[in-house]
Write a protein that holds these residues in place. Structure first.
Motif, PDB file in Angstrom:
ATOM      1  N   HIS A  12       0.866  -1.174   0.000  1.00 38.43           N
ATOM      2  CA  HIS A  12       0.000   0.000   0.000  1.00 38.43           C
ATOM      3  C   HIS A  12       0.907   1.230   0.000  1.00 38.43           C
ATOM      4  N   VAL A  13       0.919   1.964  -1.130  1.00 39.40           N
ATOM      5  CA  VAL A  13       1.768   3.153  -1.240  1.00 39.40           C
ATOM      6  C   VAL A  13       1.059   4.320  -0.543  1.00 39.40           C
ATOM      7  N   ILE A  14       1.705   4.870   0.481  1.00 40.16           N
ATOM      8  CA  ILE A  14       1.084   5.919   1.296  1.00 40.16           C
ATOM      9  C   ILE A  14       1.360   7.307   0.718  1.00 40.16           C
ATOM     10  N   ASN A  15       2.604   7.571   0.337  1.00 41.72           N
ATOM     11  CA  ASN A  15       2.936   8.827  -0.344  1.00 41.72           C
ATOM     12  C   ASN A  15       4.190   8.603  -1.181  1.00 41.72           C
ATOM     13  N   SER A  16       4.799   9.684  -1.652  1.00 45.03           N
ATOM     14  CA  SER A  16       5.898   9.524  -2.617  1.00 45.03           C
ATOM     15  C   SER A  16       7.165   8.935  -2.001  1.00 45.03           C
ATOM     16  N   THR A  17       7.249   8.867  -0.669  1.00 45.30           N
ATOM     17  CA  THR A  17       8.462   8.312  -0.045  1.00 45.30           C
ATOM     18  C   THR A  17       8.175   7.200   0.967  1.00 45.30           C
ATOM     19  N   LEU A  18       6.910   6.776   1.094  1.00 49.26           N
ATOM     20  CA  LEU A  18       6.559   5.803   2.131  1.00 49.26           C
ATOM     21  C   LEU A  18       5.547   4.785   1.609  1.00 49.26           C
ATOM     22  N   THR A  62      14.184  -5.664   8.718  1.00 49.14           N
ATOM     23  CA  THR A  62      13.789  -6.830   9.509  1.00 49.14           C
ATOM     24  C   THR A  62      12.686  -6.425  10.484  1.00 49.14           C
ATOM     25  N   PHE A  63      11.613  -7.204  10.481  1.00 50.78           N
ATOM     26  CA  PHE A  63      10.502  -6.967  11.412  1.00 50.78           C
ATOM     27  C   PHE A  63      10.442  -8.159  12.364  1.00 50.78           C
ATOM     28  N   ARG A  64      10.683  -7.886  13.631  1.00 46.54           N
ATOM     29  CA  ARG A  64      10.849  -8.950  14.630  1.00 46.54           C
ATOM     30  C   ARG A  64       9.524  -9.622  14.982  1.00 46.54           C
ATOM     31  N   GLY A  65       9.656 -10.898  15.363  1.00 49.94           N
ATOM     32  CA  GLY A  65       8.500 -11.628  15.887  1.00 49.94           C
ATOM     33  C   GLY A  65       7.485 -11.955  14.804  1.00 49.94           C
ATOM     34  N   ASN A  66       6.214 -12.053  15.213  1.00 52.27           N
ATOM     35  CA  ASN A  66       5.191 -12.536  14.273  1.00 52.27           C
ATOM     36  C   ASN A  66       4.413 -11.384  13.632  1.00 52.27           C
ATOM     37  N   LYS A  67       5.100 -10.250  13.397  1.00 52.67           N
ATOM     38  CA  LYS A  67       4.445  -9.121  12.719  1.00 52.67           C
ATOM     39  C   LYS A  67       4.040  -9.535  11.308  1.00 52.67           C
ATOM     40  N   THR A  68       2.961  -8.945  10.820  1.00 51.29           N
ATOM     41  CA  THR A  68       2.516  -9.280   9.461  1.00 51.29           C
ATOM     42  C   THR A  68       2.430  -8.032   8.584  1.00 51.29           C
ATOM     43  N   PHE A  69       3.096  -6.969   9.020  1.00 54.40           N
ATOM     44  CA  PHE A  69       3.160  -5.765   8.173  1.00 54.40           C
ATOM     45  C   PHE A  69       4.380  -4.957   8.592  1.00 54.40           C
ATOM     46  N   GLY A  70       4.774  -4.024   7.736  1.00 50.33           N
ATOM     47  CA  GLY A  70       5.886  -3.136   8.071  1.00 50.33           C
ATOM     48  C   GLY A  70       5.880  -1.928   7.157  1.00 50.33           C
ATOM     49  N   MET A  71       6.565  -0.864   7.584  1.00 49.08           N
ATOM     50  CA  MET A  71       6.660   0.358   6.797  1.00 49.08           C
ATOM     51  C   MET A  71       8.004   0.414   6.078  1.00 49.08           C
ATOM     52  N   LEU A  72       7.973   0.923   4.848  1.00 46.31           N
ATOM     53  CA  LEU A  72       9.200   1.128   4.074  1.00 46.31           C
ATOM     54  C   LEU A  72       9.389   2.634   3.879  1.00 46.31           C
ATOM     55  N   GLY A  74      11.709   6.318   3.309  1.00 45.24           N
ATOM     56  CA  GLY A  74      12.873   6.769   2.536  1.00 45.24           C
ATOM     57  C   GLY A  74      12.884   6.356   1.079  1.00 45.24           C
ATOM     58  N   LEU A  75      11.709   6.101   0.508  1.00 38.52           N
ATOM     59  CA  LEU A  75      11.654   5.751  -0.916  1.00 38.52           C
ATOM     60  C   LEU A  75      11.859   7.010  -1.765  1.00 38.52           C
ATOM     61  N   GLU A  76      12.259   6.809  -3.012  1.00 45.09           N
ATOM     62  CA  GLU A  76      12.415   7.946  -3.912  1.00 45.09           C
ATOM     63  C   GLU A  76      11.111   8.149  -4.680  1.00 45.09           C
ATOM     64  N   PRO A  77      10.660   9.422  -4.790  1.00 43.88           N
ATOM     65  CA  PRO A  77       9.418   9.682  -5.520  1.00 43.88           C
ATOM     66  C   PRO A  77       9.514   9.284  -6.995  1.00 43.88           C
ATOM     67  N   TYR A  78       8.363   9.002  -7.571  1.00 44.21           N
ATOM     68  CA  TYR A  78       8.215   8.757  -9.012  1.00 44.21           C
ATOM     69  C   TYR A  78       9.193   7.693  -9.499  1.00 44.21           C
ATOM     70  N   SER A  79       9.161   6.548  -8.805  1.00 40.56           N
ATOM     71  CA  SER A  79      10.081   5.453  -9.107  1.00 40.56           C
ATOM     72  C   SER A  79       9.339   4.119  -9.057  1.00 40.56           C
ATOM     73  N   SER A  80       9.920   3.148  -9.736  1.00 43.17           N
ATOM     74  CA  SER A  80       9.383   1.787  -9.728  1.00 43.17           C
ATOM     75  C   SER A  80      10.257   0.929  -8.810  1.00 43.17           C
ATOM     76  N   TYR A  81       9.615   0.179  -7.917  1.00 43.78           N
ATOM     77  CA  TYR A  81      10.320  -0.665  -6.950  1.00 43.78           C
ATOM     78  C   TYR A  81       9.849  -2.112  -7.046  1.00 43.78           C
ATOM     79  N   LYS A  82      10.715  -3.011  -6.555  1.00 43.14           N
ATOM     80  CA  LYS A  82      10.306  -4.405  -6.342  1.00 43.14           C
ATOM     81  C   LYS A  82      10.617  -4.772  -4.899  1.00 43.14           C
ATOM     82  N   LEU A  83       9.822  -5.731  -4.365  1.00 36.54           N
ATOM     83  CA  LEU A  83      10.132  -6.248  -3.027  1.00 36.54           C
ATOM     84  C   LEU A  83       9.721  -7.702  -2.921  1.00 36.54           C
ATOM     85  N   ASN A  84      10.331  -8.385  -1.955  1.00 37.10           N
ATOM     86  CA  ASN A  84       9.848  -9.701  -1.550  1.00 37.10           C
ATOM     87  C   ASN A  84      10.040  -9.861  -0.048  1.00 37.10           C
TER      88      ASN A  84
END
Length: 207
Positions: A12-18, A62-72, A74-84
């Motif tokens: 879920h993209v929140i804004n241009s850097t998060l 790294t998200f410790r324990g049994n978390k099922t979500f996390g925030m990313l 410091g992203l760069e605006p107007y860019s394409s990213y991949k994650l796993n």
């Protein structure tokens, strides 16, 4: 090491850097040890305003324990990213989930790379500038503001000019002779104005 990758990865993209990433937890028996947490690998594939591809630097959160979500952050605006996402136990990491592609929206640009003022005459100055190093989107215009400064350093009325984004120089005419001017210059995307650079220059006294 763990046997399976986390499933149902969503971004879920929140804004241009998060962005926020969610995943389903893996079944406990597939962890094959003590569940330490989940690792999100993410990397920039390309900037959407510049087609250049550069060395891809993978980042890991790294998200410790049994978390099922996390925030990313410091992203760069107007860019394409991949994650796993991978699950981690005391022995190491499990397999990666399939790569998920996401795009960040436009942001405001960095300041123009330079502003140079040359060729003073009695009533004109020539301005040249460089586009922002990080446009962070599609540039739509430049904004030039300028005002005279008198001998007691008081600022006169402010004039504002909008300049098309594809321009890189202009001649400013109908100025007063032997006058110092202060210039403020920035670039704009559809999101808003970036930070400005300032410069001063003087028209000549007489021919």
């Amino acid at each position: 090491v763990p046997m399976v990758a986390p499933g149902n990865v969503q971004v879920h993209v929140i804004n241009s850097t998060l962005a926020k990433v969610h995943w389903d937890p893996v079944p406990v028996k597939t962890v094959r040890g003590h569940l330490q947490g989940y690792k999100v690998y993410y990397w920039k594939v390309q900037s959407l305003s510049r087609r250049s591809r550069r060395h891809v630097e993978k980042k890991i959160l790294t998200f410790r324990g049994n978390k099922t979500f996390g925030m990313l952050p410091g992203l760069e605006p107007y860019s394409s990213y991949k994650l796993n996402v991978r699950v981690v136990n005391g022995k190491g990491e499990g397999p990666a989930s399939p790569d998920k592609v996401f795009k960040t929206p436009e942001g405001v640009p960095s300041s123009p790379s330079f502003l140079k003022i040359t060729n003073p005459t009695l009533d004109s100055l020539t301005l040249e500038w460089g586009s922002p190093t990080h446009p962070n989107g599609v540039l739509i215009s430049y904004i030039l503001k300028f005002q005279p400064i008198n001998n007691t350093h008081e600022l006169g009325p402010l004039v504002e000019i909008r300049i098309p984004a594809n321009e890189s120089s202009m001649i400013l005419k109908n100025l007063n002779y032997s006058t110092r001017y202060k210039f403020y210059f920035n670039a704009q995307t559809s999101v808003g104005s970036g930070s400005q650079i300032t410069e001063e220059a003087v028209t000549i006294m007489d021919e």
